[in-house]
Write a protein that holds these residues in place. Structure first.
Motif, PDB file in Angstrom:
ATOM      1  N   ILE A  56       3.613  -0.437  33.503  1.00 32.61           N
ATOM      2  CA  ILE A  56       3.416   0.916  34.021  1.00 32.61           C
ATOM      3  C   ILE A  56       2.084   1.434  33.500  1.00 32.61           C
ATOM      4  O   ILE A  56       1.917   1.636  32.292  1.00 32.61           O
ATOM      5  CB  ILE A  56       4.555   1.855  33.562  1.00 32.61           C
ATOM      6  N   GLN A  57       1.120   1.603  34.395  1.00 34.09           N
ATOM      7  CA  GLN A  57      -0.191   2.075  33.957  1.00 34.09           C
ATOM      8  C   GLN A  57      -0.068   3.471  33.363  1.00 34.09           C
ATOM      9  O   GLN A  57       0.628   4.337  33.902  1.00 34.09           O
ATOM     10  CB  GLN A  57      -1.166   2.084  35.130  1.00 34.09           C
ATOM     11  N   ALA A  58      -0.733   3.675  32.234  1.00 32.07           N
ATOM     12  CA  ALA A  58      -0.601   4.939  31.513  1.00 32.07           C
ATOM     13  C   ALA A  58      -1.974   5.467  31.111  1.00 32.07           C
ATOM     14  O   ALA A  58      -3.010   4.955  31.551  1.00 32.07           O
ATOM     15  CB  ALA A  58       0.280   4.723  30.283  1.00 32.07           C
ATOM     16  N   HIS A  59      -1.982   6.507  30.292  1.00 27.28           N
ATOM     17  CA  HIS A  59      -3.221   7.093  29.787  1.00 27.28           C
ATOM     18  C   HIS A  59      -3.551   6.521  28.418  1.00 27.28           C
ATOM     19  O   HIS A  59      -2.679   6.052  27.711  1.00 27.28           O
ATOM     20  CB  HIS A  59      -3.076   8.618  29.659  1.00 27.28           C
ATOM     21  N   GLY A  60      -4.812   6.601  28.044  1.00 22.39           N
ATOM     22  CA  GLY A  60      -5.240   6.151  26.732  1.00 22.39           C
ATOM     23  C   GLY A  60      -6.753   6.066  26.657  1.00 22.39           C
ATOM     24  O   GLY A  60      -7.453   6.490  27.578  1.00 22.39           O
ATOM     25  N   LYS A  61      -7.272   5.512  25.575  1.00 24.68           N
ATOM     26  CA  LYS A  61      -8.709   5.430  25.365  1.00 24.68           C
ATOM     27  C   LYS A  61      -9.279   4.041  25.635  1.00 24.68           C
ATOM     28  O   LYS A  61     -10.485   3.831  25.538  1.00 24.68           O
ATOM     29  CB  LYS A  61      -9.052   5.854  23.935  1.00 24.68           C
ATOM     30  N   LYS A  63      -3.397   8.559  40.984  1.00 26.34           N
ATOM     31  CA  LYS A  63      -2.507   7.427  41.249  1.00 26.34           C
ATOM     32  C   LYS A  63      -2.562   6.400  40.111  1.00 26.34           C
ATOM     33  O   LYS A  63      -3.628   6.101  39.585  1.00 26.34           O
ATOM     34  CB  LYS A  63      -2.893   6.730  42.556  1.00 26.34           C
ATOM     35  N   TYR A  64      -1.387   5.869  39.772  1.00 25.16           N
ATOM     36  CA  TYR A  64      -1.268   4.882  38.705  1.00 25.16           C
ATOM     37  C   TYR A  64      -0.419   3.713  39.186  1.00 25.16           C
ATOM     38  O   TYR A  64       0.508   3.891  39.978  1.00 25.16           O
ATOM     39  CB  TYR A  64      -0.653   5.517  37.462  1.00 25.16           C
ATOM     40  N   ILE A  69      -3.122   4.230  20.996  1.00 27.14           N
ATOM     41  CA  ILE A  69      -2.111   5.222  21.352  1.00 27.14           C
ATOM     42  C   ILE A  69      -2.095   5.299  22.869  1.00 27.14           C
ATOM     43  O   ILE A  69      -3.088   5.664  23.496  1.00 27.14           O
ATOM     44  CB  ILE A  69      -2.406   6.600  20.745  1.00 27.14           C
ATOM     45  N   ILE A  70      -0.973   4.919  23.445  1.00 28.39           N
ATOM     46  CA  ILE A  70      -0.799   4.930  24.894  1.00 28.39           C
ATOM     47  C   ILE A  70       0.197   6.026  25.237  1.00 28.39           C
ATOM     48  O   ILE A  70       1.186   6.205  24.527  1.00 28.39           O
ATOM     49  CB  ILE A  70      -0.313   3.553  25.379  1.00 28.39           C
ATOM     50  N   TYR A  71      -0.074   6.774  26.278  1.00 28.02           N
ATOM     51  CA  TYR A  71       0.798   7.905  26.585  1.00 28.02           C
ATOM     52  C   TYR A  71       0.828   8.211  28.072  1.00 28.02           C
ATOM     53  O   TYR A  71      -0.069   7.824  28.829  1.00 28.02           O
ATOM     54  CB  TYR A  71       0.344   9.146  25.807  1.00 28.02           C
ATOM     55  N   ILE A  72       1.884   8.875  28.483  1.00 35.12           N
ATOM     56  CA  ILE A  72       1.977   9.458  29.827  1.00 35.12           C
ATOM     57  C   ILE A  72       2.311  10.922  29.650  1.00 35.12           C
ATOM     58  O   ILE A  72       3.296  11.266  28.986  1.00 35.12           O
ATOM     59  CB  ILE A  72       3.072   8.792  30.683  1.00 35.12           C
ATOM     60  N   THR A  73       1.503  11.783  30.239  1.00 36.90           N
ATOM     61  CA  THR A  73       1.771  13.219  30.202  1.00 36.90           C
ATOM     62  C   THR A  73       2.274  13.672  31.568  1.00 36.90           C
ATOM     63  O   THR A  73       1.645  13.410  32.593  1.00 36.90           O
ATOM     64  CB  THR A  73       0.501  14.015  29.835  1.00 36.90           C
ATOM     65  N   PHE A  74       3.414  14.322  31.563  1.00 37.08           N
ATOM     66  CA  PHE A  74       4.006  14.857  32.792  1.00 37.08           C
ATOM     67  C   PHE A  74       3.729  16.351  32.851  1.00 37.08           C
ATOM     68  O   PHE A  74       4.039  17.077  31.908  1.00 37.08           O
ATOM     69  CB  PHE A  74       5.508  14.602  32.813  1.00 37.08           C
ATOM     70  N   THR A 111       1.595  -8.922  39.516  1.00 37.69           N
ATOM     71  CA  THR A 111       1.805  -8.600  40.930  1.00 37.69           C
ATOM     72  C   THR A 111       1.955  -7.088  41.087  1.00 37.69           C
ATOM     73  O   THR A 111       2.836  -6.481  40.483  1.00 37.69           O
ATOM     74  CB  THR A 111       3.073  -9.299  41.464  1.00 37.69           C
ATOM     75  N   PHE A 112       1.088  -6.490  41.900  1.00 37.65           N
ATOM     76  CA  PHE A 112       1.173  -5.051  42.158  1.00 37.65           C
ATOM     77  C   PHE A 112       2.452  -4.755  42.932  1.00 37.65           C
ATOM     78  O   PHE A 112       2.798  -5.455  43.884  1.00 37.65           O
ATOM     79  CB  PHE A 112      -0.046  -4.587  42.948  1.00 37.65           C
ATOM     80  N   TYR A 113       3.154  -3.706  42.520  1.00 40.17           N
ATOM     81  CA  TYR A 113       4.395  -3.310  43.198  1.00 40.17           C
ATOM     82  C   TYR A 113       4.201  -2.031  44.001  1.00 40.17           C
ATOM     83  O   TYR A 113       4.384  -2.004  45.210  1.00 40.17           O
ATOM     84  CB  TYR A 113       5.511  -3.145  42.168  1.00 40.17           C
ATOM     85  N   ARG A 114       3.813  -0.948  43.335  1.00 40.24           N
ATOM     86  CA  ARG A 114       3.557   0.310  44.039  1.00 40.24           C
ATOM     87  C   ARG A 114       2.851   1.280  43.100  1.00 40.24           C
ATOM     88  O   ARG A 114       2.685   1.013  41.911  1.00 40.24           O
ATOM     89  CB  ARG A 114       4.857   0.933  44.565  1.00 40.24           C
ATOM     90  N   TYR A 115       2.420   2.405  43.647  1.00 39.45           N
ATOM     91  CA  TYR A 115       1.799   3.453  42.831  1.00 39.45           C
ATOM     92  C   TYR A 115       2.818   4.542  42.504  1.00 39.45           C
ATOM     93  O   TYR A 115       3.790   4.751  43.245  1.00 39.45           O
ATOM     94  CB  TYR A 115       0.645   4.120  43.584  1.00 39.45           C
ATOM     95  N   TYR A 116       2.599   5.230  41.405  1.00 35.52           N
ATOM     96  CA  TYR A 116       3.261   6.513  41.174  1.00 35.52           C
ATOM     97  C   TYR A 116       2.156   7.542  40.981  1.00 35.52           C
ATOM     98  O   TYR A 116       1.027   7.191  40.617  1.00 35.52           O
ATOM     99  CB  TYR A 116       4.222   6.468  39.983  1.00 35.52           C
ATOM    100  N   THR A 117       2.446   8.796  41.266  1.00 30.35           N
ATOM    101  CA  THR A 117       1.431   9.841  41.186  1.00 30.35           C
ATOM    102  C   THR A 117       1.641  10.696  39.945  1.00 30.35           C
ATOM    103  O   THR A 117       2.756  10.853  39.455  1.00 30.35           O
ATOM    104  CB  THR A 117       1.447  10.738  42.436  1.00 30.35           C
TER     105      THR A 117
END
Length: 207
Positions: free
Chosen positions: A54-59, A36-37, A168-173, A21-27
């Motif tokens: 939490i959708q993140a970055h990766g390959k 948007k993620y 390898i999953i990551y989030i870069t701030f 279930t989708f809740y909201r986006y974060y930028t």
């Protein structure tokens, strides 16, 4: 027998994650083409737990950090600690005119998430998942390159049902705003209110 159990778990997990279930986006400003993620939640898993994705970055084609809802507050506090350390180190770098640096947070005294984290990713048309990763697998890295200052949270993981499948999953701030957007999106009180309200509505309309 173990193989059958893993196969069953994978099938249940794949069905469940497609019904998230989708809740909201974060930028996040790290990748300009994708600002948007998603933040979603997953109920009805085989073990009966509610999980936050939490959708993140990766390959992979798509990847998520996966946190048990009961551990969400600890994970969120870890992100807050990361943000505070980011601000502190940015200020030190500015004062000392540092333009090139790589610094890994090696000690839980720098930052402590206080819980385990899992992951889920879509690759080759299949969903894979991993769980049970603790602080020792998630050491954020602070990097300065010219005027750009980033903090990256990494999770190197192996699929539960196949140790040879890894990711390898990551989030870069890249800014304080990036941190705050995710912190606000995963507030367990506001998110929990939505999840439990949904349960009450279903209960109300039961025959």
């Amino acid at each position: 027998m173990k193989k059958l159990i893993f196969t069953f778990m994978m099938c249940v997990f794949a069905i469940a994650i497609n019904a998230q279930t989708f809740y909201r986006y974060y930028t996040n400003s790290t990748i300009p083409k994708k600002p948007k993620y998603e933040v979603s939640y997953l109920k009805g898993t085989a073990d009966g737990k509610t999980r936050v994705l939490i959708q993140a970055h990766g390959k992979a084609d798509k990847e998520y950090l996966m946190i048990d809802f009961e551990n969400l507050d600890g994970f969120r506090k870890g992100i807050i600690n990361m943000r505070d350390k980011y601000i502190e180190w940015c200020n030190v770098a500015k004062t000392n005119k540092i333009t090139s640096l790589e610094k890994e947070m090696l000690s839980p005294f720098d930052i402590n998430f206080g819980n385990v984290v899992g992951a889920a990713w879509l690759y080759g048309g299949e969903w894979w998942y991993a769980n049970g990763y603790s602080w020792f697998f998630t050491r954020p890295k602070f990097v300065i390159s010219g005027t750009k200052k980033t903090m990256t949270y990494y999770l190197a993981c192996h699929a539960n049902n196949n140790k040879y499948v890894e990711n390898i999953i990551y989030i870069t701030f890249s800014s304080i705003a990036d941190f705050n957007s995710l912190i606000n999106a995963i507030n367990p009180k506001t998110m929990g209110a939505v999840i439990w309200a949904e349960d009450k509505t279903k209960e109300l309309f039961k025959d």
